[in-house]
Design a protein around this motif. Sequence first.
Motif, PDB file in Angstrom:
ATOM      1  N   TRP A  20      -9.889   9.015  -1.433  1.00  0.00           N
ATOM      2  CA  TRP A  20      -8.981   8.457  -0.436  1.00  0.00           C
ATOM      3  C   TRP A  20      -9.179   9.210   0.868  1.00  0.00           C
ATOM      4  O   TRP A  20      -9.893  10.201   0.923  1.00  0.00           O
ATOM      5  CB  TRP A  20      -7.530   8.577  -0.914  1.00  0.00           C
ATOM      6  N   GLU A  76      -1.266   7.454   5.952  1.00  0.00           N
ATOM      7  CA  GLU A  76       0.019   8.140   5.835  1.00  0.00           C
ATOM      8  C   GLU A  76       1.004   7.388   4.951  1.00  0.00           C
ATOM      9  O   GLU A  76       2.069   7.911   4.632  1.00  0.00           O
ATOM     10  CB  GLU A  76       0.623   8.344   7.229  1.00  0.00           C
ATOM     11  N   THR A  77       0.674   6.176   4.537  1.00  0.00           N
ATOM     12  CA  THR A  77       1.618   5.378   3.742  1.00  0.00           C
ATOM     13  C   THR A  77       1.517   5.679   2.254  1.00  0.00           C
ATOM     14  O   THR A  77       2.462   5.442   1.509  1.00  0.00           O
ATOM     15  CB  THR A  77       1.361   3.880   3.947  1.00  0.00           C
ATOM     16  N   GLY A  78       0.382   6.156   1.804  1.00  0.00           N
ATOM     17  CA  GLY A  78       0.167   6.374   0.385  1.00  0.00           C
ATOM     18  C   GLY A  78      -0.464   5.193  -0.323  1.00  0.00           C
ATOM     19  O   GLY A  78      -0.821   5.294  -1.501  1.00  0.00           O
ATOM     20  N   GLU A  79      -0.648   4.066   0.374  1.00  0.00           N
ATOM     21  CA  GLU A  79      -1.198   2.882  -0.276  1.00  0.00           C
ATOM     22  C   GLU A  79      -2.623   3.121  -0.765  1.00  0.00           C
ATOM     23  O   GLU A  79      -2.982   2.743  -1.887  1.00  0.00           O
ATOM     24  CB  GLU A  79      -1.168   1.693   0.686  1.00  0.00           C
ATOM     25  N   TYR A 134       4.518   2.922  -2.278  1.00  0.00           N
ATOM     26  CA  TYR A 134       4.390   2.763  -0.829  1.00  0.00           C
ATOM     27  C   TYR A 134       5.080   1.501  -0.317  1.00  0.00           C
ATOM     28  O   TYR A 134       4.851   1.104   0.823  1.00  0.00           O
ATOM     29  CB  TYR A 134       2.909   2.708  -0.456  1.00  0.00           C
ATOM     30  N   SER A 179       7.023   2.748   2.774  1.00  0.00           N
ATOM     31  CA  SER A 179       6.272   3.425   3.835  1.00  0.00           C
ATOM     32  C   SER A 179       5.227   2.534   4.482  1.00  0.00           C
ATOM     33  O   SER A 179       4.882   2.724   5.651  1.00  0.00           O
ATOM     34  CB  SER A 179       5.595   4.674   3.272  1.00  0.00           C
ATOM     35  N   ALA A 196      -4.133   5.990  -1.487  1.00  0.00           N
ATOM     36  CA  ALA A 196      -4.169   6.948  -2.589  1.00  0.00           C
ATOM     37  C   ALA A 196      -3.723   6.304  -3.892  1.00  0.00           C
ATOM     38  O   ALA A 196      -4.326   6.547  -4.958  1.00  0.00           O
ATOM     39  CB  ALA A 196      -3.290   8.157  -2.259  1.00  0.00           C
ATOM     40  N   MET A 197      -2.682   5.476  -3.844  1.00  0.00           N
ATOM     41  CA  MET A 197      -2.197   4.828  -5.065  1.00  0.00           C
ATOM     42  C   MET A 197      -3.196   3.790  -5.560  1.00  0.00           C
ATOM     43  O   MET A 197      -3.393   3.630  -6.768  1.00  0.00           O
ATOM     44  CB  MET A 197      -0.841   4.183  -4.809  1.00  0.00           C
TER      45      MET A 197
END
Length: 383
Positions: free
Chosen positions: A174, A179-182, A23, A26, A184-185
Motif C-alpha cells: 500500500w 489517508e482513508t485506509g481504503e 474506511y 474516512s 490498505a484494507m
Amino acid sequence: MRRQASTRRDGWEKTVEEQGLAYHRSAHPVHLARPYWDEGVHYVFGMDEVLDLERQVEELHAMCLEAVEHVIASGRQGDFAIPAWARPEVEASWRRRDPHVFGRFDLRYDGRGPAKLLEYNADTPTSLVESSVVQWFWLKDVHPGDDQWNSIHERLVQRWRELPLQSGPAHFAWTNMDETGEEAMTLGYLQETAEQAGLVTAAVAMEDVGWDARALRFVDMENRVIRTLCKLYPWEWAVADPFGPRAVAQQVSMTWIEPLWKMLLSNKALLAVLWEMYPGHPNLLPAYLDGPRDLPAHIVKPLLGREGAGMRVVTPAGTQSTEGDYGAEGHVYQEFRELPDFDGWRPVLGAWVVGDEAAGLGIRETSGLITDDTSSFVPHRIA
C-alpha cells in the motif's frame, strides 16, 4: 432490475467495520448526510438478467484483450500517453502474457437494454471489500434465501492458485499517501485471499520498498528480495517516479499484480480504440480521441482521470464539469447518456472480472450526472 427500500440492521456501522469496511467514514466526504455504505436501499435482479450481464462482461473483456493486441501491433501506445522509453517493455509484458488477477468494468445499465461500457478499471480497481465481502454478509443477514452475483472471493483464491509465482513471500504494498485506509484494507483483503490459496505473504508500504544495488533487485525492510508485488499504485505514477525505470526493467524477474500491459486497459483511450474496432457494438458508446465529432451530447474524460475528477459534460442544454488536476495527458470524447434514474438516484454497475471470467457486481449511486467520490455503495440481490 429494480431499486427497493430496506431496513438497516441494528448496529450496521460496527458490523461493516468488523468485516473490513473500516474506511466507510474516512473515505466519504464528511458533509454528506448519506453514508458511503447504504443498506437502506438495494437493487434486485432476476437470474436471467444476471446471466446475460455475465455474458456481456466476458465479451467486453475479450474485446479489451483484442484491443491491447491491436494497440501494440499498430504502434499506438503514444495515444495512451505512455512514455516512449516504456513502450517496448509494455509490449514485452503483453507478449509474455504476464499474469493478471482482477479488474472492474463500470457500466451504464437500466434493466432494459444492453449494458454500456463507461470505463475499465483494470490496474487499480477499488470497492473490492464491499463488493466481495460486506454485501455478501448483508445478504445472509437480511435475505438468506436469495442469491447474489458474487463469486469474487472464491475466484480470487482460485486465481492465486493458478499463478506461476516464484518462491518466497508474495508482497502486498500500500502507499502511505492514502489517508482513508481504503487502499490498505483492499490490499489486506487481497493478501488474505492469497493466504487462503496457500501462498506465503508479506505486507509492505510502497515507500519502504528498497533497491539492492548489488543484486539489482527490489527488497523489503528485512532485505528479502521481492519476487511478487501486488499493488494499487498506478503504473502511470510508477513510470513517472524516480524508481520507474527500475520497476519497468524488473518485469522479467518479478511478477507484478497487475502487470505492466494493464496500462493499456486502465486508460480511457481504450474507449476510442474499442469503438474503432467494434463500431456500433451494443455494449459500446461512440468515443473519439480527436474531438467530439458529430456527438451533440458528449463527456470529455481525462485519459488517466480518477473518481470522476476533471470531467466535462457537454449537452445542448449546457455544460457541467468537475474539478481535478487530470487532463494534461489528453482526453477522450465519449457520447454522453445520462445514467438511469431510480427514485432520483443514478447507479453505476461495477462488474468484476477475475482472471478472464465475470465474478460479481458492486453498485455505486449518485444524484448527479458524474459518479465521483460522493457516491454511495448499495448492495444487491437476485430474487
